[in-house]
Design a protein around this motif. Structure first.
Motif, PDB file in Angstrom:
ATOM      1  N   LYS A 500       1.084  -1.105   0.170  1.00  0.00           N
ATOM      2  CA  LYS A 500       0.037   0.056   0.075  1.00  0.00           C
ATOM      3  C   LYS A 500       0.820   1.088   0.010  1.00  0.00           C
ATOM      4  O   LYS A 500       0.401   2.079  -0.613  1.00  0.00           O
ATOM      5  CB  LYS A 500      -0.924   0.002   1.263  1.00  0.00           C
ATOM      6  N   VAL A 539     -10.954   0.266   3.136  1.00  0.00           N
ATOM      7  CA  VAL A 539     -11.218  -0.170   2.029  1.00  0.00           C
ATOM      8  C   VAL A 539     -12.844   0.098   1.711  1.00  0.00           C
ATOM      9  O   VAL A 539     -13.787  -0.295   2.560  1.00  0.00           O
ATOM     10  CB  VAL A 539     -10.903  -1.514   1.768  1.00  0.00           C
ATOM     11  N   HIS A 541     -15.685   0.120  -1.619  1.00  0.00           N
ATOM     12  CA  HIS A 541     -15.852  -0.123  -3.219  1.00  0.00           C
ATOM     13  C   HIS A 541     -15.947   0.911  -3.730  1.00  0.00           C
ATOM     14  O   HIS A 541     -15.558   0.867  -4.961  1.00  0.00           O
ATOM     15  CB  HIS A 541     -17.049  -0.995  -2.971  1.00  0.00           C
ATOM     16  N   LEU A 544     -12.587   2.178  -4.978  1.00  0.00           N
ATOM     17  CA  LEU A 544     -12.166   1.329  -6.102  1.00  0.00           C
ATOM     18  C   LEU A 544     -12.740   1.708  -7.429  1.00  0.00           C
ATOM     19  O   LEU A 544     -11.999   1.757  -8.267  1.00  0.00           O
ATOM     20  CB  LEU A 544     -12.399  -0.263  -5.662  1.00  0.00           C
ATOM     21  N   ILE A 574      -3.742  -4.113  -7.948  1.00  0.00           N
ATOM     22  CA  ILE A 574      -5.331  -4.365  -7.177  1.00  0.00           C
ATOM     23  C   ILE A 574      -5.801  -5.794  -7.931  1.00  0.00           C
ATOM     24  O   ILE A 574      -6.361  -6.735  -7.493  1.00  0.00           O
ATOM     25  CB  ILE A 574      -6.267  -3.329  -7.865  1.00  0.00           C
ATOM     26  N   ASP A 575      -5.798  -5.924  -9.221  1.00  0.00           N
ATOM     27  CA  ASP A 575      -6.160  -7.182  -9.762  1.00  0.00           C
ATOM     28  C   ASP A 575      -5.400  -8.379  -9.675  1.00  0.00           C
ATOM     29  O   ASP A 575      -5.826  -9.479  -9.620  1.00  0.00           O
ATOM     30  CB  ASP A 575      -6.216  -6.849 -11.365  1.00  0.00           C
ATOM     31  N   GLY A 578      -4.418  -8.363  -5.088  1.00  0.00           N
ATOM     32  CA  GLY A 578      -5.318  -8.335  -4.514  1.00  0.00           C
ATOM     33  C   GLY A 578      -4.958  -7.231  -3.070  1.00  0.00           C
ATOM     34  O   GLY A 578      -5.403  -7.509  -2.052  1.00  0.00           O
ATOM     35  N   PHE A 580      -6.223  -4.379  -1.874  1.00  0.00           N
ATOM     36  CA  PHE A 580      -7.378  -3.946  -1.181  1.00  0.00           C
ATOM     37  C   PHE A 580      -8.468  -4.627  -0.965  1.00  0.00           C
ATOM     38  O   PHE A 580      -9.512  -4.490  -0.557  1.00  0.00           O
ATOM     39  CB  PHE A 580      -7.891  -2.643  -1.739  1.00  0.00           C
ATOM     40  N   LYS A 581      -8.167  -6.150  -0.651  1.00  0.00           N
ATOM     41  CA  LYS A 581      -9.279  -7.064  -0.453  1.00  0.00           C
ATOM     42  C   LYS A 581      -9.240  -7.196   0.966  1.00  0.00           C
ATOM     43  O   LYS A 581      -8.254  -7.260   1.540  1.00  0.00           O
ATOM     44  CB  LYS A 581      -8.713  -8.398  -1.088  1.00  0.00           C
TER      45      LYS A 581
END
Length: 581
Positions: A500, A539, A541, A544, A574-575, A578, A580-581
């Motif tokens: 991060k 986090v 959504h 994002l 992100i993809d 992960g 920010f999961k």
């Protein structure tokens, strides 16, 4: 800063610094003392706007900052409106328009240094010198990634000086030999790095004893068209990230009926994690001078500009020595090697602006404008520097031309070399040379990760994170993996690295380095950073979704590659990781 002169006077030292570059003023209209003749008629030299950046450097180098009186004097000498000169001086991070100490410590806080403890170094400096300000400042990548965490002290004076690896970063001061940045130095089979650490970079005789200037002699045998044909058949593409075919670029420039033609060597490698060009310039400077001469011969250029990063003092001194020696020995200047071809190089120093790595921003910087990219078309091969046809290549691209001419296009193509800048959580960081097609795993086996590899950032801040170590290191292989070779950055990150924080640093970098010319980049880089700050705390959504919308807008609508790639690394983290999961 006002549009008009405000009669602020330079100090004697500031005046001497400018006059050492431009020569003494001829009349009061150029800033000299008023005489009776000046009252009868106005006479001044032609405007010399392209000398604005060197003049700013001259004062900043001598005094440590640029006062209003010094800027006024520069403007009078060069016939530049003060407001425009102020816009240029304030564009570059290495210049200061407010008084500061002669010595300024630059502490790198960028990606490679961040992964190696730059935050601890920053805190140690702050504890001793106070918060960032006049005596020290946080800096984007200094191009010293193999020595991370790195610091650079620039000291004004006559002459100015620089010290790398200050004690704050664990070093003892002074620079190690350039071979320390090349773990493979001296090994058999190297092509681009074969002379680094083997020859004295200041000796032309050493260079020629190791095959130097064979390529230029071969070029004179082939003629300009033959050289371009060899480069085209070799399949050489640009090594700065765009991967445009070099032969096509040279041929398009050579065909232009408008003259003069210009050659620009882009040695402003400001991509975080990149330092290969610095190593070549420090360890094998004559190779770059020879390669530029070959390129100029092929494309019909009588003048070349070598635009080098302001943070590379040792490379600059090596190149200045190489150019002076080459001129004295008939290898640069008029009638090179008695072949009737004349070509010379002028070295221009950048002053801390990532955007000046973009080919058209370099033109503006050399011409004395703010280093902002131009809209294309027209392309540089049609209208580039000073509105004339211009060929632009970076250092690694140019030095690849030498083995093409020495060995032939097919032999080169059978074992095409590529340089990689490996840093981060690595036992042996440095510049590595491998043939195209080697895998990322093979490269890391040479460098030796210090622990478990969580991810690798390919291509620098404008690149992408990958986790598959079996990716072939080719333009096609990395593209299929959703990444890019870019400028050859390979930043290895272990499990203990705060991803991060890395993403935040990338976002801060693009926000700081955006030139602000276009709205998608100027606003988008700020919004991206703001969203990442919120996501680092909680986090959400909606953030994002906002990140993706902003990133796609920057990619689609920005004028140049800075805005178009500012979202790449964040998207891949992100993809694929992960974060920010």
């Amino acid at each position: 800063m006002d549009l008009r002169f405000r009669d602020a006077q330079p100090t004697d030292e500031e005046r001497a610094a400018v006059d050492a570059l431009l020569g003494p003023p001829a009349t009061a209209w150029d800033g000299g003392d008023r005489t009776a003749a000046d009252l009868r008629f106005a006479a001044r030299a032609e405007p010399a706007r392209d000398l604005l950046l060197p003049a700013l450097h001259a004062v900043n180098d001598r005094v440590g900052w640029i006062s209003e009186g010094a800027l006024d004097y520069i403007c009078r000498r060069l016939t530049v409106p003060p407001a425009e000169a102020y816009g240029v001086a304030s564009f570059y991070s290495l210049f200061s328009l407010s008084e500061r100490p002669a010595s300024v410590l630059h502490v790198c806080t960028d990606l490679a240094c961040h992964a190696q403890g730059a935050s601890e170094v920053r805190q140690a400096v702050a504890d001793r010198l106070g918060p960032p300000g006049t005596s020290w400042q946080e800096s984007p990548c200094l191009g010293l990634c193999e020595r991370a965490p790195a610091c650079l002290t620039l000291t004004a004076g006559d002459p100015p000086s620089a010290a790398v690896d200050a004690p704050y970063s664990g070093g003892q001061g002074g620079e190690p030999p350039v071979a320390a940045a090349v773990p493979q130095a001296g090994q058999d089979g190297l092509v681009l790095l074969r002379r680094v650490g083997v020859v004295d970079p200041l000796s032309l005789d050493d260079y020629r004893a190791q095959g130097g200037y064979q390529a230029l002699r071969r070029a004179f045998q082939l003629g300009p068209t033959g050289v371009i044909r060899e480069v085209t058949e070799s399949g050489l593409v640009g090594r700065g990230g765009a991967a445009f075919p070099t032969g096509r670029k040279w041929e398009a420039t050579a065909r232009q009926p408008d003259h003069p033609h210009y050659l620009v060597c882009n040695a402003d490698e400001s991509e975080p994690g990149t330092f290969k060009d610095r190593v070549i310039m420090e360890g094998d400077p004559y190779a770059l001078i020879e390669a530029m001469t070959v390129a100029a011969y092929a494309t019909g250029c009588a003048k070349g500009y070598l635009y080098i990063r302001g943070e590379y003092p040792r490379a600059r001194h090596a190149l200045e020595n190489a150019m002076a020696t080459a001129r004295a020995r008939g290898l640069l200047g008029a009638d090179i090697l008695g072949q009737g071809f004349s070509f010379d190089i002028e070295l221009r120093r950048g002053a801390g602006a990532y955007i000046c790595g973009e080919e058209t921003a370099i033109f503006n910087s050399i011409e004395g404008q703010r280093g902002e990219p131009r809209s294309k078309p027209p392309f540089p091969v049609e209208k580039g520097l000073f509105g004339k046809p211009t060929v632009v290549n970076n250092v690694e691209t140019l030095v690849n031309v030498l083995p093409i001419l020495e060995r032939g296009a097919q032999a080169y193509r059978d074992a095409e070399p590529k340089l990689f800048c490996v840093s981060g959580n690595i036992v042996k960081p440095g510049v590595y040379e491998l043939p195209f097609g080697a895998t990322l795993r093979e490269l890391l086996d040479l460098a030796g990760p210090t622990g478990t590899v969580r991810a690798v950032l390919l291509g620098g801040a404008a690149g992408a994170f990958v986790t598959d170590l079996d990716i072939p290191l080719t333009f096609e292989g990395t593209r299929q993996a959703g990444a890019t070779l870019g400028s050859g950055v390979v930043l290895v990150l272990g499990d203990d690295v705060d991803l991060k924080a890395i993403l935040l640093r990338i976002a801060e970098f693009f926000r700081d380095e955006s030139c602000g010319q276009c709205v998608p980049c100027r606003v988008g880089t700020v919004r991206q950073e703001e969203a990442l700050h919120r996501l680092s705390r909680r986090v959400d959504h909606s953030d994002l979704v906002l990140l993706r919308e902003v990133g796609q807008t920057m990619r689609d609508a920005s004028i140049c590659g800075l805005g178009q790639t500012a979202w790449n690394a964040v998207e891949s983290a992100i993809d694929r990781l992960g974060v920010f999961k």
